[in-house]
Design a protein around this motif. Sequence first.
Motif, PDB file in Angstrom:
ATOM      1  N   ILE A 280      27.785  39.008  41.698  1.00 57.68           N
ATOM      2  CA  ILE A 280      28.964  38.864  40.837  1.00 57.68           C
ATOM      3  C   ILE A 280      29.273  40.190  40.137  1.00 57.68           C
ATOM      4  CG2 ILE A 280      29.849  37.742  38.761  1.00 57.68           C
ATOM      5  CD1 ILE A 280      28.322  35.231  39.615  1.00 57.68           C
ATOM      6  N   ALA A 281      28.206  40.850  39.654  1.00 60.38           N
ATOM      7  CA  ALA A 281      28.399  42.112  38.942  1.00 60.38           C
ATOM      8  C   ALA A 281      29.012  43.172  39.846  1.00 60.38           C
ATOM      9  CB  ALA A 281      27.062  42.613  38.389  1.00 60.38           C
ATOM     10  N   GLY A 282      28.642  43.142  41.134  1.00 64.26           N
ATOM     11  CA  GLY A 282      29.155  44.150  42.045  1.00 64.26           C
ATOM     12  C   GLY A 282      30.589  43.917  42.473  1.00 64.26           C
ATOM     13  N   THR A 283      31.128  42.728  42.181  1.00 60.76           N
ATOM     14  CA  THR A 283      32.464  42.393  42.668  1.00 60.76           C
ATOM     15  C   THR A 283      33.478  42.214  41.548  1.00 60.76           C
ATOM     16  OG1 THR A 283      31.406  41.267  44.517  1.00 60.76           O
ATOM     17  CG2 THR A 283      33.727  40.833  44.178  1.00 60.76           C
ATOM     18  N   LEU A 284      33.110  41.482  40.502  1.00 57.49           N
ATOM     19  CA  LEU A 284      34.023  41.302  39.378  1.00 57.49           C
ATOM     20  C   LEU A 284      34.005  42.567  38.535  1.00 57.49           C
ATOM     21  CD1 LEU A 284      33.320  37.657  38.134  1.00 57.49           C
ATOM     22  CD2 LEU A 284      35.264  38.469  39.450  1.00 57.49           C
ATOM     23  N   GLY A 285      35.070  43.331  38.614  1.00 57.61           N
ATOM     24  CA  GLY A 285      35.088  44.588  37.866  1.00 57.61           C
ATOM     25  C   GLY A 285      36.493  45.015  37.543  1.00 57.61           C
TER      26      GLY A 285
ATOM     27  N   PHE B  38      40.161  43.245  36.382  1.00 60.97           N
ATOM     28  CA  PHE B  38      40.634  43.400  35.011  1.00 60.97           C
ATOM     29  C   PHE B  38      41.821  44.356  34.898  1.00 60.97           C
ATOM     30  CE2 PHE B  38      35.974  42.502  34.353  1.00 60.97           C
ATOM     31  CZ  PHE B  38      36.168  41.171  34.039  1.00 60.97           C
ATOM     32  N   LEU B  39      41.793  45.436  35.670  1.00 62.20           N
ATOM     33  CA  LEU B  39      42.884  46.409  35.629  1.00 62.20           C
ATOM     34  C   LEU B  39      43.717  46.376  36.906  1.00 62.20           C
ATOM     35  CD1 LEU B  39      41.082  49.541  34.087  1.00 62.20           C
ATOM     36  CD2 LEU B  39      42.347  47.742  32.902  1.00 62.20           C
ATOM     37  N   GLY B  40      43.047  46.249  38.060  1.00 57.99           N
ATOM     38  CA  GLY B  40      43.745  46.299  39.342  1.00 57.99           C
ATOM     39  C   GLY B  40      44.713  45.160  39.574  1.00 57.99           C
ATOM     40  N   SER B  41      44.474  44.012  38.917  1.00 57.12           N
ATOM     41  CA  SER B  41      45.384  42.877  39.113  1.00 57.12           C
ATOM     42  C   SER B  41      46.791  43.233  38.630  1.00 57.12           C
ATOM     43  CB  SER B  41      44.863  41.641  38.369  1.00 57.12           C
ATOM     44  OG  SER B  41      44.715  41.901  36.981  1.00 57.12           O
TER      45      SER B  41
ATOM     46  N   GLN C 180      44.266  46.722  48.522  1.00 60.68           N
ATOM     47  CA  GLN C 180      43.702  46.753  47.177  1.00 60.68           C
ATOM     48  C   GLN C 180      42.801  45.553  46.931  1.00 60.68           C
ATOM     49  OE1 GLN C 180      46.578  47.151  44.007  1.00 60.68           O
ATOM     50  NE2 GLN C 180      45.220  46.094  42.582  1.00 60.68           N
ATOM     51  N   ALA C 181      43.225  44.371  47.389  1.00 59.10           N
ATOM     52  CA  ALA C 181      42.416  43.166  47.199  1.00 59.10           C
ATOM     53  C   ALA C 181      41.087  43.282  47.925  1.00 59.10           C
ATOM     54  CB  ALA C 181      43.187  41.939  47.689  1.00 59.10           C
ATOM     55  N   ALA C 182      41.111  43.875  49.103  1.00 57.84           N
ATOM     56  CA  ALA C 182      39.865  44.055  49.855  1.00 57.84           C
ATOM     57  C   ALA C 182      38.889  44.932  49.089  1.00 57.84           C
ATOM     58  CB  ALA C 182      40.168  44.659  51.224  1.00 57.84           C
ATOM     59  N   PHE C 183      39.393  46.003  48.453  1.00 63.94           N
ATOM     60  CA  PHE C 183      38.530  46.844  47.626  1.00 63.94           C
ATOM     61  C   PHE C 183      37.926  46.035  46.480  1.00 63.94           C
ATOM     62  CE2 PHE C 183      41.273  50.591  49.058  1.00 63.94           C
ATOM     63  CZ  PHE C 183      40.347  50.982  50.006  1.00 63.94           C
ATOM     64  N   SER C 184      38.717  45.125  45.913  1.00 60.19           N
ATOM     65  CA  SER C 184      38.240  44.331  44.780  1.00 60.19           C
ATOM     66  C   SER C 184      37.108  43.392  45.179  1.00 60.19           C
ATOM     67  CB  SER C 184      39.391  43.518  44.182  1.00 60.19           C
ATOM     68  OG  SER C 184      40.409  44.362  43.689  1.00 60.19           O
TER      69      SER C 184
END
Length: 550
Positions: A57-62, A66-69, A254-258
């Motif tokens: 979770i830590a490696g993905t939710l970032g 929070f900003l990229g959306s 962008q979503a894939a990077f997230s």
Amino acid sequence: MSEHEYGEKPDQRSSIEKGTVHDYVVQQTDNRYHFDAADLDRVQRKLKQRHVQMIAIAGTLGTGLFLGSGLALQAAGPLGALIAYAFVGTTAYASLCAIGEMTSHAPISGTFPHFASRWVDPAFGFAVGWNYFYTNAISVPVEITAAGLLLTFWDANPDHQAAYTAAICICACAINIFGVKWFGESEFVFSIIKLVLITLLIITGLVIDLGGAPHQERLGFHYWKTPGALNGAGLEPQNKDLDRFLGILSVLVQAAFSFQGMELVAIAASETVSPRRNIAKAVRRVFWRILLFYMLGVLVTGMIVPFNDPDLLSTSGNAAESPYVIAMTRAGIKVLPHIINAGIFTSAFSAGNSFLFCSSRVLYGLALRGQAPKIFTYCTKNGLPLFAVLAASCFALLSFMNVSAGAATVFTWFVNLSTIGGFFGWWSMNLTYVFFYRGFKAQGLDRKKLIYHSALQPYLAYWGLFWITILIIINGFAVFWNFNAAGFLTAYINVPLFIALYVFWKLFKRTKIWKPHEMDFVTGIPTVEETEVPETPPTTFMGKVAAFLF
């Protein structure tokens, strides 16, 4: 591969399935491929189930959420962003299922780059491993830089930036040098903060949308009607439908990077207690939680901020450009933006911490199999691959390039060279799984007896392989509307680099692609009895709650 390089040998191991014994196994004997690294592998299993789930979770939710959306909303509109994130979620799920099943069979150091060497082609594994090491190592200074920029929300003095960067570098490197247990505990805490933060943001966003904020009327889906549910990329202003489609395409990338980072559960397998059982739990639970938070987060974002809001174009790098902060500021909520910035800061730091761990373990795995200098196999008595960690930590120093205005452009260009690396990671997982599936079937092995397997395979792997190939191709599509050499190079340079790595090892070692009946599913892989310890059912109420959550 010639016949004398492999053979069918008697064996009475239950290394693959739960309690199943086979009459024969294929074991490769060519020392060039280093399948049995047990004499060198010295890492220790110190991560527990709660650590594994939270690391993923830590490696993905970032900052991607929070900003990229906000960038996704501005690029494609609320419906376009939602479609893009949902679609990319399916390819992420395919990759996670593929790596989860292979790791359930072989929870060893080296993870999917080694699987690629073992079941596809040693040259392919070499290319995958070094590409993934580079991608994660260069992401460390990116996240450190992002964390430093977040501090400008409170202190915009540029003279302090170097000190902040140095402090963040030292903390990230120190946590990894202290050992995997400290890393696991730190990521557990950071993940709790992230989950609390995103939950708080979603609830606050719903309150704002429903008219519960001090200076805000009920919004509902107003912004889906005005200015609209879909926005265009601005590349085809004469053709609105095509432009909107291109807007969704831009958000796909962008979503894939997230979503990238979920594979951390597999990379940590060799240092996880009862890895087969715990990785299986993590794969089953983590993706749906991440997808839930992403889908809800993107949905709420599109409900509280219009895609044409001028503040969405902010490039401050801190919470000021978050759509949640924009909505809260407009609604007269003054305290929460500071809390959000603090939460996003821990998120960026956590991501850098995770990338450092990931790159060091991939380098360690490469060294174990003779595909990186042997010095990186050194471990301390506590199981820390010290030199691999120190080598990965050196990349953190690149974050100081952003302190200098002159070097900032070079740093940005350099970082962009690795943008496609994560796609190659997912692509290789799915391709390797296809080979893994064929090998299991050809050798009469029953993958359904693995502790974790997906009923949707191999079709999930085919799905992921196809669409990730498309993502690699369209990664820099916008450059073709206003072509420039630098933009094209930064979007696609990883393609020839990956091919060059593959060709180099292919020529150097004269490797061949493994045939299904040649694949080694035994050598150097611990048995179920060697890795799994009996699970103790919780007896207390809090213990049962913890077992449900983690």
